[in-house]
Design a protein around this motif. Structure first.
Motif, PDB file in Angstrom:
ATOM      1  N   GLU A   7       8.286 -39.200  75.475  1.00  0.00           N
ATOM      2  CA  GLU A   7       7.111 -38.884  74.659  1.00  0.00           C
ATOM      3  C   GLU A   7       7.478 -38.768  73.187  1.00  0.00           C
ATOM      4  O   GLU A   7       6.736 -39.240  72.308  1.00  0.00           O
ATOM      5  CB  GLU A   7       6.478 -37.583  75.143  1.00  0.00           C
ATOM      6  N   LYS A   8       8.621 -38.137  72.885  1.00  0.00           N
ATOM      7  CA  LYS A   8       9.062 -38.014  71.497  1.00  0.00           C
ATOM      8  C   LYS A   8       9.360 -39.389  70.902  1.00  0.00           C
ATOM      9  O   LYS A   8       8.996 -39.675  69.766  1.00  0.00           O
ATOM     10  CB  LYS A   8      10.294 -37.124  71.404  1.00  0.00           C
ATOM     11  N   LEU A   9      10.027 -40.237  71.673  1.00  0.00           N
ATOM     12  CA  LEU A   9      10.338 -41.587  71.187  1.00  0.00           C
ATOM     13  C   LEU A   9       9.059 -42.381  70.932  1.00  0.00           C
ATOM     14  O   LEU A   9       8.940 -43.099  69.934  1.00  0.00           O
ATOM     15  CB  LEU A   9      11.217 -42.328  72.186  1.00  0.00           C
ATOM     16  N   VAL A  10       8.097 -42.243  71.838  1.00  0.00           N
ATOM     17  CA  VAL A  10       6.823 -42.942  71.663  1.00  0.00           C
ATOM     18  C   VAL A  10       6.104 -42.410  70.429  1.00  0.00           C
ATOM     19  O   VAL A  10       5.537 -43.188  69.647  1.00  0.00           O
ATOM     20  CB  VAL A  10       5.953 -42.804  72.935  1.00  0.00           C
ATOM     21  N   ALA A  11       6.126 -41.099  70.222  1.00  0.00           N
ATOM     22  CA  ALA A  11       5.476 -40.503  69.051  1.00  0.00           C
ATOM     23  C   ALA A  11       6.127 -41.008  67.761  1.00  0.00           C
ATOM     24  O   ALA A  11       5.429 -41.350  66.798  1.00  0.00           O
ATOM     25  CB  ALA A  11       5.541 -38.985  69.130  1.00  0.00           C
ATOM     26  N   VAL A  12       7.442 -41.080  67.753  1.00  0.00           N
ATOM     27  CA  VAL A  12       8.152 -41.589  66.578  1.00  0.00           C
ATOM     28  C   VAL A  12       7.795 -43.058  66.346  1.00  0.00           C
ATOM     29  O   VAL A  12       7.527 -43.482  65.221  1.00  0.00           O
ATOM     30  CB  VAL A  12       9.679 -41.402  66.739  1.00  0.00           C
ATOM     31  N   ALA A  13       7.769 -43.845  67.418  1.00  0.00           N
ATOM     32  CA  ALA A  13       7.424 -45.261  67.295  1.00  0.00           C
ATOM     33  C   ALA A  13       6.003 -45.436  66.762  1.00  0.00           C
ATOM     34  O   ALA A  13       5.742 -46.296  65.909  1.00  0.00           O
ATOM     35  CB  ALA A  13       7.578 -45.951  68.642  1.00  0.00           C
ATOM     36  N   VAL A  14       5.081 -44.623  67.234  1.00  0.00           N
ATOM     37  CA  VAL A  14       3.695 -44.692  66.764  1.00  0.00           C
ATOM     38  C   VAL A  14       3.616 -44.325  65.285  1.00  0.00           C
ATOM     39  O   VAL A  14       2.936 -44.994  64.503  1.00  0.00           O
ATOM     40  CB  VAL A  14       2.784 -43.783  67.623  1.00  0.00           C
ATOM     41  N   ILE A  16       6.006 -44.540  63.036  1.00  0.00           N
ATOM     42  CA  ILE A  16       6.629 -45.619  62.256  1.00  0.00           C
ATOM     43  C   ILE A  16       5.668 -46.794  62.134  1.00  0.00           C
ATOM     44  O   ILE A  16       5.519 -47.389  61.066  1.00  0.00           O
ATOM     45  CB  ILE A  16       7.970 -46.049  62.899  1.00  0.00           C
ATOM     46  N   THR A  17       4.979 -47.115  63.218  1.00  0.00           N
ATOM     47  CA  THR A  17       4.006 -48.204  63.192  1.00  0.00           C
ATOM     48  C   THR A  17       2.878 -47.897  62.222  1.00  0.00           C
ATOM     49  O   THR A  17       2.440 -48.768  61.461  1.00  0.00           O
ATOM     50  CB  THR A  17       3.440 -48.455  64.606  1.00  0.00           C
ATOM     51  N   LYS A  18       2.408 -46.661  62.213  1.00  0.00           N
ATOM     52  CA  LYS A  18       1.351 -46.263  61.276  1.00  0.00           C
ATOM     53  C   LYS A  18       1.803 -46.448  59.840  1.00  0.00           C
ATOM     54  O   LYS A  18       1.069 -46.972  59.005  1.00  0.00           O
ATOM     55  CB  LYS A  18       0.954 -44.801  61.506  1.00  0.00           C
ATOM     56  N   VAL A  19       3.017 -46.001  59.543  1.00  0.00           N
ATOM     57  CA  VAL A  19       3.544 -46.123  58.184  1.00  0.00           C
ATOM     58  C   VAL A  19       3.652 -47.591  57.790  1.00  0.00           C
ATOM     59  O   VAL A  19       3.274 -47.981  56.676  1.00  0.00           O
ATOM     60  CB  VAL A  19       4.909 -45.410  58.063  1.00  0.00           C
ATOM     61  N   LEU A  20       4.145 -48.426  58.703  1.00  0.00           N
ATOM     62  CA  LEU A  20       4.286 -49.850  58.398  1.00  0.00           C
ATOM     63  C   LEU A  20       2.931 -50.508  58.171  1.00  0.00           C
ATOM     64  O   LEU A  20       2.784 -51.342  57.269  1.00  0.00           O
ATOM     65  CB  LEU A  20       5.041 -50.559  59.522  1.00  0.00           C
ATOM     66  N   VAL A  21       1.936 -50.136  58.961  1.00  0.00           N
ATOM     67  CA  VAL A  21       0.595 -50.694  58.782  1.00  0.00           C
ATOM     68  C   VAL A  21       0.022 -50.270  57.436  1.00  0.00           C
ATOM     69  O   VAL A  21      -0.561 -51.085  56.711  1.00  0.00           O
ATOM     70  CB  VAL A  21      -0.337 -50.275  59.943  1.00  0.00           C
ATOM     71  N   ILE A  22       0.198 -49.015  57.079  1.00  0.00           N
ATOM     72  CA  ILE A  22      -0.296 -48.526  55.791  1.00  0.00           C
ATOM     73  C   ILE A  22       0.395 -49.254  54.643  1.00  0.00           C
ATOM     74  O   ILE A  22      -0.256 -49.667  53.665  1.00  0.00           O
ATOM     75  CB  ILE A  22      -0.107 -46.998  55.675  1.00  0.00           C
ATOM     76  N   MET A  23       1.699 -49.451  54.749  1.00  0.00           N
ATOM     77  CA  MET A  23       2.430 -50.175  53.710  1.00  0.00           C
ATOM     78  C   MET A  23       1.943 -51.619  53.604  1.00  0.00           C
ATOM     79  O   MET A  23       1.751 -52.142  52.503  1.00  0.00           O
ATOM     80  CB  MET A  23       3.935 -50.138  54.001  1.00  0.00           C
ATOM     81  N   TYR A  24       1.725 -52.259  54.735  1.00  0.00           N
ATOM     82  CA  TYR A  24       1.245 -53.639  54.745  1.00  0.00           C
ATOM     83  C   TYR A  24      -0.124 -53.738  54.081  1.00  0.00           C
ATOM     84  O   TYR A  24      -0.353 -54.598  53.228  1.00  0.00           O
ATOM     85  CB  TYR A  24       1.175 -54.169  56.177  1.00  0.00           C
ATOM     86  N   LEU A  25      -1.029 -52.852  54.457  1.00  0.00           N
ATOM     87  CA  LEU A  25      -2.366 -52.874  53.876  1.00  0.00           C
ATOM     88  C   LEU A  25      -2.325 -52.596  52.375  1.00  0.00           C
ATOM     89  O   LEU A  25      -3.080 -53.191  51.601  1.00  0.00           O
ATOM     90  CB  LEU A  25      -3.278 -51.868  54.588  1.00  0.00           C
ATOM     91  N   GLY A  26      -1.438 -51.711  51.966  1.00  0.00           N
ATOM     92  CA  GLY A  26      -1.269 -51.442  50.538  1.00  0.00           C
ATOM     93  C   GLY A  26      -0.792 -52.668  49.790  1.00  0.00           C
ATOM     94  O   GLY A  26      -1.292 -52.993  48.709  1.00  0.00           O
ATOM     95  N   LEU A  27       0.176 -53.377  50.357  1.00  0.00           N
ATOM     96  CA  LEU A  27       0.679 -54.593  49.716  1.00  0.00           C
ATOM     97  C   LEU A  27      -0.400 -55.665  49.637  1.00  0.00           C
ATOM     98  O   LEU A  27      -0.519 -56.374  48.634  1.00  0.00           O
ATOM     99  CB  LEU A  27       1.891 -55.137  50.472  1.00  0.00           C
TER     100      LEU A  27
END
Length: 71
Positions: A7-14, A16-27
């Motif tokens: 569960e912790k690994l999945v939470a971290v992965a989620v 990280i995915t959120k941060v990457l999506v936000i960065m992509y949308l910002g770019l």
């Protein structure tokens, strides 16, 4: 114990995915803004080039007239 770890690994992965999506949308937004700015600046530069070209031709004519007049 194993389930909590997964569960912790999945939470971290989620997260990280959120941060990457936000960065992509910002770019993507930055590129859109830069494209719009470039288009607007190109239009302004065209106007400035035309103005400068007209003024240069007027100056050239005046200098030629002065040269002919011997001033």
């Amino acid at each position: 114990m194993q389930d909590q770890r997964i569960e912790k690994l999945v939470a971290v992965a989620v997260n990280i995915t959120k941060v990457l999506v936000i960065m992509y949308l910002g770019l993507v937004e930055v590129f859109k803004i830069s494209k719009l700015l470039r288009e607007k600046l190109d239009a302004e530069l065209d106007i400035s080039r035309k103005w400068a070209s007209q003024n240069y031709s007027i100056l050239k004519k005046r200098l030629a007239e002065q040269k002919i007049a011997g001033v």
